[in-house]
Design a protein around this motif. Structure first.
Motif, PDB file in Angstrom:
ATOM      1  N   VAL A  45      -8.520  59.837  70.142  1.00  0.00           N
ATOM      2  CA  VAL A  45      -9.300  59.957  71.370  1.00  0.00           C
ATOM      3  C   VAL A  45     -10.766  59.813  70.985  1.00  0.00           C
ATOM      4  CG1 VAL A  45      -9.885  61.440  73.320  1.00  0.00           C
ATOM      5  CG2 VAL A  45      -7.566  61.473  72.387  1.00  0.00           C
ATOM      6  N   HIS A  48     -16.270  59.591  73.599  1.00  0.00           N
ATOM      7  CA  HIS A  48     -16.521  59.347  75.026  1.00  0.00           C
ATOM      8  C   HIS A  48     -15.329  59.816  75.868  1.00  0.00           C
ATOM      9  CE1 HIS A  48     -17.839  57.283  78.674  1.00  0.00           C
ATOM     10  NE2 HIS A  48     -16.604  56.828  78.773  1.00  0.00           N
ATOM     11  N   ALA A  49     -14.129  59.443  75.452  1.00  0.00           N
ATOM     12  CA  ALA A  49     -12.932  59.833  76.202  1.00  0.00           C
ATOM     13  C   ALA A  49     -12.759  61.347  76.201  1.00  0.00           C
ATOM     14  CB  ALA A  49     -11.700  59.153  75.627  1.00  0.00           C
ATOM     15  N   ARG A  52     -15.033  62.844  78.701  1.00  0.00           N
ATOM     16  CA  ARG A  52     -14.534  62.630  80.067  1.00  0.00           C
ATOM     17  C   ARG A  52     -13.351  63.548  80.364  1.00  0.00           C
ATOM     18  NH1 ARG A  52     -18.824  61.173  80.291  1.00  0.00           N
ATOM     19  NH2 ARG A  52     -19.605  59.069  80.558  1.00  0.00           N
ATOM     20  N   LEU A  92      -5.866  56.787  81.706  1.00  0.00           N
ATOM     21  CA  LEU A  92      -6.545  56.642  80.425  1.00  0.00           C
ATOM     22  C   LEU A  92      -6.667  55.158  80.132  1.00  0.00           C
ATOM     23  CD1 LEU A  92      -4.396  59.208  78.400  1.00  0.00           C
ATOM     24  CD2 LEU A  92      -6.467  59.666  79.716  1.00  0.00           C
ATOM     25  N   ILE A 101      -7.791  56.003  72.682  1.00  0.00           N
ATOM     26  CA  ILE A 101      -8.112  56.201  74.093  1.00  0.00           C
ATOM     27  C   ILE A 101      -9.622  56.035  74.210  1.00  0.00           C
ATOM     28  CG2 ILE A 101      -8.060  57.796  76.046  1.00  0.00           C
ATOM     29  CD1 ILE A 101      -5.269  56.839  75.067  1.00  0.00           C
ATOM     30  N   THR A 103     -11.494  55.827  77.381  1.00  0.00           N
ATOM     31  CA  THR A 103     -12.069  56.668  78.430  1.00  0.00           C
ATOM     32  C   THR A 103     -10.952  57.260  79.282  1.00  0.00           C
ATOM     33  OG1 THR A 103     -13.828  56.851  80.084  1.00  0.00           O
ATOM     34  CG2 THR A 103     -12.419  54.892  80.216  1.00  0.00           C
ATOM     35  N   ALA A 104     -11.326  58.199  80.122  1.00  0.00           N
ATOM     36  CA  ALA A 104     -10.360  58.880  80.986  1.00  0.00           C
ATOM     37  C   ALA A 104     -10.997  59.142  82.340  1.00  0.00           C
ATOM     38  CB  ALA A 104      -9.936  60.206  80.354  1.00  0.00           C
TER      39      ALA A 104
END
Length: 124
Positions: A45, A48-49, A52, A92, A101, A103-104
């Motif tokens: 992950v 950034h993700a 989020r 995601l 991953i 972003t989310a």
């Protein structure tokens, strides 16, 4: 002043070849191939993700992460490089080739998703 240098004793451990790559004629697997195989075992992950996920209070269980990882591997085998992973309450955006991953977002925020070439639906 004199210094004594002690030799370092080390043991070379055999690496398991990745399933998609064969060892060379000497039976050795390159470091690059071994590292690629080892890092693809779990989803990463991005910072950034993760930010989020935290901001949007998106909770994903370890069991779901395992399922996401498996589905991303399946999608990659089918040629998907960038995907939208659709969960009950979140979407995601993932780089399958990097197993990361990116972003989310919650489902309400996701009106349009671009720059993907595959979709993965994770059942509840």
């Amino acid at each position: 002043m004199s210094y004594k240098i002690n030799p370092i004793h080390h043991q070379t451990l055999p690496l398991q070849p990745p399933t998609s790559k064969r060892p060379d004629k000497s039976g050795q697997v390159s470091f690059k191939d071994a590292l690629h195989h080892a890092t693809k075992e779990k989803v990463t992950v991005s910072k950034h993700a993760q930010k989020r996920l935290d901001e949007r209070n998106i909770q994903i269980t370890e069991q779901k992460w395992d399922m996401i990882s498996e589905k991303m591997k399946e999608a990659e085998k089918k040629g998907v490089t960038d995907s939208a992973v659709i969960l009950k309450d979140a979407i995601l955006i993932a780089s399958n080739k990097n197993h990361t991953i990116i972003t989310a977002m919650d489902r309400q925020q996701a009106d349009v998703v671009t720059n993907i070439n595959g979709t993965i639906v994770i059942p509840d």
